[in-house]
Design a protein around this motif. Structure first.
Motif, mmCIF file in Angstrom:
data_model
loop_
_atom_site.group_PDB
_atom_site.id
_atom_site.type_symbol
_atom_site.label_atom_id
_atom_site.label_comp_id
_atom_site.label_asym_id
_atom_site.label_seq_id
_atom_site.Cartn_x
_atom_site.Cartn_y
_atom_site.Cartn_z
ATOM 1 N N ASP A 29 1.886 0.456 -9.800
ATOM 2 C CA ASP A 29 3.070 -0.399 -9.982
ATOM 3 C C ASP A 29 4.332 0.245 -9.412
ATOM 4 O O ASP A 29 5.451 -0.201 -9.679
ATOM 5 N N GLY A 30 4.157 1.284 -8.620
ATOM 6 C CA GLY A 30 5.324 2.002 -8.080
ATOM 7 C C GLY A 30 6.151 1.175 -7.117
ATOM 8 O O GLY A 30 7.356 1.406 -6.967
ATOM 9 N N ASP A 31 5.516 0.194 -6.452
ATOM 10 C CA ASP A 31 6.282 -0.622 -5.493
ATOM 11 C C ASP A 31 7.245 -1.544 -6.228
ATOM 12 O O ASP A 31 8.385 -1.725 -5.791
ATOM 13 N N VAL A 138 2.398 -11.260 1.744
ATOM 14 C CA VAL A 138 3.029 -9.969 2.022
ATOM 15 C C VAL A 138 2.303 -8.882 1.226
ATOM 16 O O VAL A 138 2.086 -9.032 0.018
ATOM 17 N N ALA A 139 1.933 -7.806 1.904
ATOM 18 C CA ALA A 139 1.311 -6.659 1.240
ATOM 19 C C ALA A 139 2.401 -5.622 0.993
ATOM 20 O O ALA A 139 3.022 -5.135 1.938
ATOM 21 N N ALA A 140 2.637 -5.308 -0.283
ATOM 22 C CA ALA A 140 3.721 -4.377 -0.646
ATOM 23 C C ALA A 140 3.145 -3.002 -0.962
ATOM 24 O O ALA A 140 2.423 -2.830 -1.946
ATOM 25 N N GLY A 141 3.451 -2.024 -0.106
ATOM 26 C CA GLY A 141 3.013 -0.656 -0.349
ATOM 27 C C GLY A 141 1.740 -0.317 0.408
ATOM 28 O O GLY A 141 0.996 -1.204 0.864
ATOM 29 N N THR A 142 1.487 0.971 0.547
ATOM 30 C CA THR A 142 0.356 1.427 1.370
ATOM 31 C C THR A 142 -0.990 1.036 0.771
ATOM 32 O O THR A 142 -1.943 0.767 1.505
#
Ligand code: SF4
Ligand code: SF4
Length: 353
Positions: A29-31, A138-142
């Motif tokens: 959940d860091g993003d 949209v892909a959020a984060g690696t």
């Protein structure tokens, strides 16, 4: 790569849109946490309609949601899955596990329960339902873009990035491929800029966002860490730090900056402050498709660095010496600046051009 598609089904000129954000991929959940630090603009500015020209935005994210949780929170997702809510942008956070390898036996990660069976609803089911109906995905984060830490060699879940799951040829209702915003976590403004572009595209005031071959926004990921690093002049002068306390170039302590696509040293992290190598942290390539395996072990000198730093050494040593001499010269005032009786500045009262 062009993201324009003649198969665009959803018309732009949209004046209201939902953002359905699911962070139940394999993630920390860091993003979402990182997003809350954005201030150019902030997510609050977008939700409150303070950015001119954007559609009205209804954000649904479990951390930022004003709902009571439970079914109240899930209602827009369920409506979108039925096809009763549109248009919407689907944001996925976290990597996508491979359900096929467990062949229906349980689930790796879930989001709410199936109302009929009461059993957890796997994340993969939601993606299957929502992605084809979304205006944009949209892909959020690696983790969501390329798989990230959960997808490293030896993992038991077979997890992957969103484009690996949906297919790199996937196109949303707006004719867009998955829009990848990597970063572990996302740099807040990188995500917001991308979101704003997609929203402006929805409003009909911007073309599709330009993406590179890995579906990253070109204007954010087109340069290397090294090209924007505060310490790059030390590298050029072959002046390498031997430990993390050094203000010099960190390549000998494990920095991968010369070969990593990321703008964080230029942009900083929060309010322009920070940015890995700028503040003493080696770049470990967290925005890259090969992360983390290709960059491990993290604290060792990157493989190509020995050769490249050897090559830059003789040139760097000469340049450093010459610059030292010139720097010394320009650190002195001219000799005519004095308080003596005679003017020695070279002033010529009879000068004619
Ligand atoms: S610290 Fe890293 S990014 Fe910065 S100059 Fe050195 S190698 Fe390049
Ligand atoms: S500088 Fe390197 S470690 Fe830091 S965010 Fe960018 S890619 Fe990740």
């Amino acid at each position: 790569m062009s993201t324009q598609s003649s198969t665009t089904e959803e018309r732009t000129g949209i004046d209201e849109i939902h953002i359905l954000w699911i962070s139940e991929g394999m993630s920390c959940d860091g993003d979402t946490v990182s997003l809350t630090a954005a201030d150019q603009p902030s997510i609050e500015d977008v939700v409150l309609g303070l950015i001119p020209g954007l559609p009205k935005v209804n954000l649904v994210n479990k951390v930022l949601s004003p709902s009571l949780g439970g079914e109240d929170f899930l209602a827009p997702y369920r409506a979108a899955a039925r096809g009763d809510l549109k248009p919407f942008i689907l944001v996925i956070e976290g990597s996508i596990p491979n359900q096929r390898i467990i062949d229906g036996e349980g689930y790796w990660t879930s989001f709410g329960n199936d109302p009929e069976t009461g059993q957890p609803q796997p994340l993969n089911w939601w993606i299957d339902q929502l992605a084809p109906k979304a205006f944009a995905v949209v892909a959020a984060g690696t983790c969501a873009t390329f798989g990230g830490i959960h997808a490293m060699a030896g993992n038991p879940t077979g997890c992957m990035g969103l484009a690996d799951y949906l297919g790199w040829e996937f196109r949303s209702q707006a004719g867009l491929p998955v829009v990848n915003v990597p970063g572990c976590p996302i740099q807040p403004e990188n995500f917001m800029e991308t979101l704003i572009w997609v929203l402006q595209h929805a409003a009909g005031t911007a073309p599709p966002p330009p993406l590179d071959h890995m579906l990253r926004p070109q204007w954010l990921f087109g340069k290397t860490v090294h090209e924007g690093c505060d310490r790059a002049a030390y590298y050029e002068q072959a002046d390498f730090g031997k430990d993390y306390n050094s203000p010099k170039c960190l390549v000998k302590t494990g920095c991968w900056g010369p070969v990593v696509n990321c703008n964080v040293p230029k942009r900083g992290w929060m309010a322009g402050i920070g940015g890995c190598p700028n503040v003493g942290g080696i770049c470990i390539g967290c925005t890259m498709p090969g992360f983390p395996d290709a960059f491990m072990p993290f604290m060792d000198e990157p493989p190509g660095a020995t050769l490249s730093t050897l090559a830059v050494k003789p040139y760097g040593a000469v340049i450093r010496r010459l610059r030292g001499l010139t720097n010394d010269m320009v650190n002195h005032e001219p000799k005519w600046r004095h308080n003596k009786q005679k003017l020695t500045s070279g002033y010529n009262p009879h000068y004619r051009p």
